[in-house]
Design a protein around this motif. Structure first.
Motif, mmCIF file in Angstrom:
data_model
loop_
_atom_site.group_PDB
_atom_site.id
_atom_site.type_symbol
_atom_site.label_atom_id
_atom_site.label_comp_id
_atom_site.label_asym_id
_atom_site.label_seq_id
_atom_site.Cartn_x
_atom_site.Cartn_y
_atom_site.Cartn_z
ATOM 1 N N MET A 1 0.821 -1.193 0.000
ATOM 2 C CA MET A 1 0.000 0.000 0.000
ATOM 3 C C MET A 1 0.866 1.259 0.000
ATOM 4 S SD MET A 1 -3.281 0.674 2.339
ATOM 5 C CE MET A 1 -4.060 2.252 2.272
ATOM 6 N N GLU A 2 2.113 1.143 0.485
ATOM 7 C CA GLU A 2 2.995 2.310 0.519
ATOM 8 C C GLU A 2 3.296 2.850 -0.869
ATOM 9 O OE1 GLU A 2 4.124 -0.576 2.246
ATOM 10 O OE2 GLU A 2 3.318 0.122 4.148
ATOM 11 N N LYS A 3 3.204 1.988 -1.864
ATOM 12 C CA LYS A 3 3.535 2.408 -3.223
ATOM 13 C C LYS A 3 2.323 2.932 -3.994
ATOM 14 C CE LYS A 3 7.421 -0.680 -3.452
ATOM 15 N NZ LYS A 3 8.071 -1.803 -4.080
ATOM 16 N N MET A 4 1.154 2.846 -3.389
ATOM 17 C CA MET A 4 -0.055 3.313 -4.075
ATOM 18 C C MET A 4 -0.023 4.818 -4.254
ATOM 19 S SD MET A 4 -3.259 1.121 -2.686
ATOM 20 C CE MET A 4 -4.267 1.696 -4.019
ATOM 21 N N LYS A 5 -0.519 5.236 -5.376
ATOM 22 C CA LYS A 5 -0.595 6.664 -5.694
ATOM 23 C C LYS A 5 -2.060 7.085 -5.690
ATOM 24 C CE LYS A 5 3.798 6.874 -7.064
ATOM 25 N NZ LYS A 5 4.810 7.768 -6.720
ATOM 26 N N VAL A 6 -2.267 8.369 -5.668
ATOM 27 C CA VAL A 6 -3.614 8.932 -5.696
ATOM 28 C C VAL A 6 -4.388 8.396 -6.897
ATOM 29 C CG1 VAL A 6 -4.900 11.080 -6.023
ATOM 30 C CG2 VAL A 6 -3.036 10.986 -4.358
ATOM 31 N N ARG A 7 -3.735 8.308 -8.038
ATOM 32 C CA ARG A 7 -4.404 7.848 -9.259
ATOM 33 C C ARG A 7 -5.018 6.456 -9.102
ATOM 34 N NH1 ARG A 7 -2.025 8.953 -13.586
ATOM 35 N NH2 ARG A 7 -0.099 9.879 -12.925
ATOM 36 N N ASP A 8 -4.486 5.654 -8.183
ATOM 37 C CA ASP A 8 -4.988 4.293 -7.980
ATOM 38 C C ASP A 8 -6.355 4.254 -7.296
ATOM 39 O OD1 ASP A 8 -2.616 3.208 -9.102
ATOM 40 O OD2 ASP A 8 -1.613 3.368 -7.150
ATOM 41 N N LEU A 9 -6.696 5.292 -6.538
ATOM 42 C CA LEU A 9 -7.959 5.295 -5.802
ATOM 43 C C LEU A 9 -8.887 6.465 -6.145
ATOM 44 C CD1 LEU A 9 -6.898 4.243 -2.172
ATOM 45 C CD2 LEU A 9 -8.045 2.875 -3.903
ATOM 46 N N ASP B 1 -13.030 5.757 0.223
ATOM 47 C CA ASP B 1 -12.270 4.804 -0.598
ATOM 48 C C ASP B 1 -10.921 4.479 0.037
ATOM 49 O OD1 ASP B 1 -14.301 4.703 -2.521
ATOM 50 O OD2 ASP B 1 -13.454 6.404 -3.615
ATOM 51 N N VAL B 2 -10.281 5.492 0.605
ATOM 52 C CA VAL B 2 -8.993 5.276 1.264
ATOM 53 C C VAL B 2 -9.191 4.392 2.495
ATOM 54 C CG1 VAL B 2 -7.074 6.408 2.465
ATOM 55 C CG2 VAL B 2 -8.013 7.423 0.371
ATOM 56 N N TYR B 3 -10.234 4.682 3.267
ATOM 57 C CA TYR B 3 -10.523 3.881 4.453
ATOM 58 C C TYR B 3 -10.804 2.423 4.070
ATOM 59 C CZ TYR B 3 -12.652 2.244 8.755
ATOM 60 O OH TYR B 3 -12.941 1.527 9.875
ATOM 61 N N LYS B 4 -11.557 2.237 3.017
ATOM 62 C CA LYS B 4 -11.874 0.880 2.554
ATOM 63 C C LYS B 4 -10.596 0.125 2.195
ATOM 64 C CE LYS B 4 -14.689 -1.458 -0.944
ATOM 65 N NZ LYS B 4 -15.606 -1.234 -2.080
ATOM 66 N N LYS B 5 -9.667 0.802 1.528
ATOM 67 C CA LYS B 5 -8.407 0.166 1.139
ATOM 68 C C LYS B 5 -7.561 -0.172 2.370
ATOM 69 C CE LYS B 5 -5.582 -1.388 -1.893
ATOM 70 N NZ LYS B 5 -5.915 -2.636 -2.588
ATOM 71 N N VAL B 6 -7.529 0.731 3.359
ATOM 72 C CA VAL B 6 -6.799 0.470 4.598
ATOM 73 C C VAL B 6 -7.417 -0.745 5.296
ATOM 74 C CG1 VAL B 6 -6.340 1.354 6.931
ATOM 75 C CG2 VAL B 6 -5.977 2.829 4.936
ATOM 76 N N SER B 7 -8.733 -0.789 5.357
ATOM 77 C CA SER B 7 -9.431 -1.906 5.996
ATOM 78 C C SER B 7 -9.112 -3.223 5.295
ATOM 79 C CB SER B 7 -10.934 -1.633 5.973
ATOM 80 O OG SER B 7 -11.647 -2.715 6.496
ATOM 81 N N GLN B 8 -9.167 -3.228 3.970
ATOM 82 C CA GLN B 8 -8.866 -4.451 3.206
ATOM 83 C C GLN B 8 -7.432 -4.912 3.450
ATOM 84 O OE1 GLN B 8 -9.674 -3.130 -0.782
ATOM 85 N NE2 GLN B 8 -11.851 -3.650 -0.664
ATOM 86 N N VAL C 1 1.748 10.183 -3.115
ATOM 87 C CA VAL C 1 1.574 8.925 -2.388
ATOM 88 C C VAL C 1 0.445 9.080 -1.375
ATOM 89 C CG1 VAL C 1 3.951 8.139 -2.720
ATOM 90 C CG2 VAL C 1 3.379 9.547 -0.737
ATOM 91 N N LEU C 2 -0.148 7.956 -1.012
ATOM 92 C CA LEU C 2 -1.279 7.992 -0.086
ATOM 93 C C LEU C 2 -0.906 8.500 1.300
ATOM 94 C CD1 LEU C 2 -3.387 4.845 -0.998
ATOM 95 C CD2 LEU C 2 -3.743 7.219 -1.641
ATOM 96 N N ALA C 3 0.359 8.383 1.688
ATOM 97 C CA ALA C 3 0.782 8.881 3.001
ATOM 98 C C ALA C 3 0.492 10.381 3.119
ATOM 99 C CB ALA C 3 2.266 8.607 3.223
ATOM 100 N N LYS C 4 0.726 11.123 2.059
ATOM 101 C CA LYS C 4 0.419 12.560 2.070
ATOM 102 C C LYS C 4 -1.083 12.762 2.273
ATOM 103 C CE LYS C 4 0.347 16.693 -0.803
ATOM 104 N NZ LYS C 4 0.702 17.308 -2.085
ATOM 105 N N CYS C 5 -1.871 11.937 1.635
ATOM 106 C CA CYS C 5 -3.329 12.048 1.733
ATOM 107 C C CYS C 5 -3.818 11.703 3.128
ATOM 108 C CB CYS C 5 -3.990 11.147 0.700
ATOM 109 S SG CYS C 5 -3.465 11.528 -0.977
#
Length: 183
Positions: free
Chosen positions: A1-9, A169-176, A137-141
């Motif tokens: 998940m650390e490599k996910m970018k905004v464009r992914d979600l 959507d971000v919360y859902k991804k963290v949960s998954q 990156v999602l960490a910034k988000c």
């Protein structure tokens, strides 16, 4: 998940209902209700209403709280209200509220406001704490969501808003991701 970018979600802007910035308060009220009804019945995936200028460029979004802000136009005078409340200096807020006579008679002229007030007069453009790029990156988000308490962030590319990154959507991804750990 650390490599996910905004464009992914992110959700592209073309998937959201839109309203023109010159629409009336009443138009926005009806559009928000329609978006909510469609979302609840499953006929629409989004209930966030994006605002576009006369050229079709996305300039903001509008929510029920924005409509309430539009009922009381004196809020434009209170840029510091959030800082004051967070600082625990609510007595200053109360004094300002009394001095500006906020909410003294917000409903007295409601019908006139519904057809005369344009949403462009009270919507807020996104601030720096609401803007992210597609390659961020999602960490910034995470930081922006937590610190600024927004339900979505505007995704920009070449100074244009091209979509939204929704907290849900971000919360859902963290949960998954956490559930995949098999704790």
């Amino acid at each position: 998940m650390e490599k996910m970018k905004v464009r992914d979600l992110m959700v592209p802007a073309d998937q959201f209902p839109k309203i023109a910035d010159h629409a009336t308060f009443y138009d926005a009220l009806v559009a928000l209700e329609t978006a909510q009804e469609k979302f609840l019945t499953g006929s629409a995936k989004q209930r966030i209403l994006l605002v576009q200028d006369k050229n079709g460029k996305i300039i903001s979004k509008i929510s029920p709280i924005d409509l309430m802000r539009g009922l009381e136009t004196q809020y434009k005078e209170l840029d510091m209200s959030d800082i004051i409340r967070r600082s625990g200096l609510t007595y200053i807020w109360t004094t300002m509220q009394n001095d500006l006579r906020l909410w003294e008679d917000p409903f007295g002229d409601l019908c006139r406001k519904a057809i005369e007030v344009k949403i462009g007069n009270f919507i807020q453009p996104p601030g720096k704490g609401q803007l992210v790029g597609t390659d961020d990156v999602l960490a910034k988000c995470f930081h922006l969501f937590v610190i600024n308490r927004h339900d979505s962030l505007f995704v920009v590319e070449n100074d244009d808003i091209i979509g939204l990154l929704r907290f849900s959507d971000v919360y859902k991804k963290v949960s998954q991701t956490m559930k995949a750990c098999a704790i």
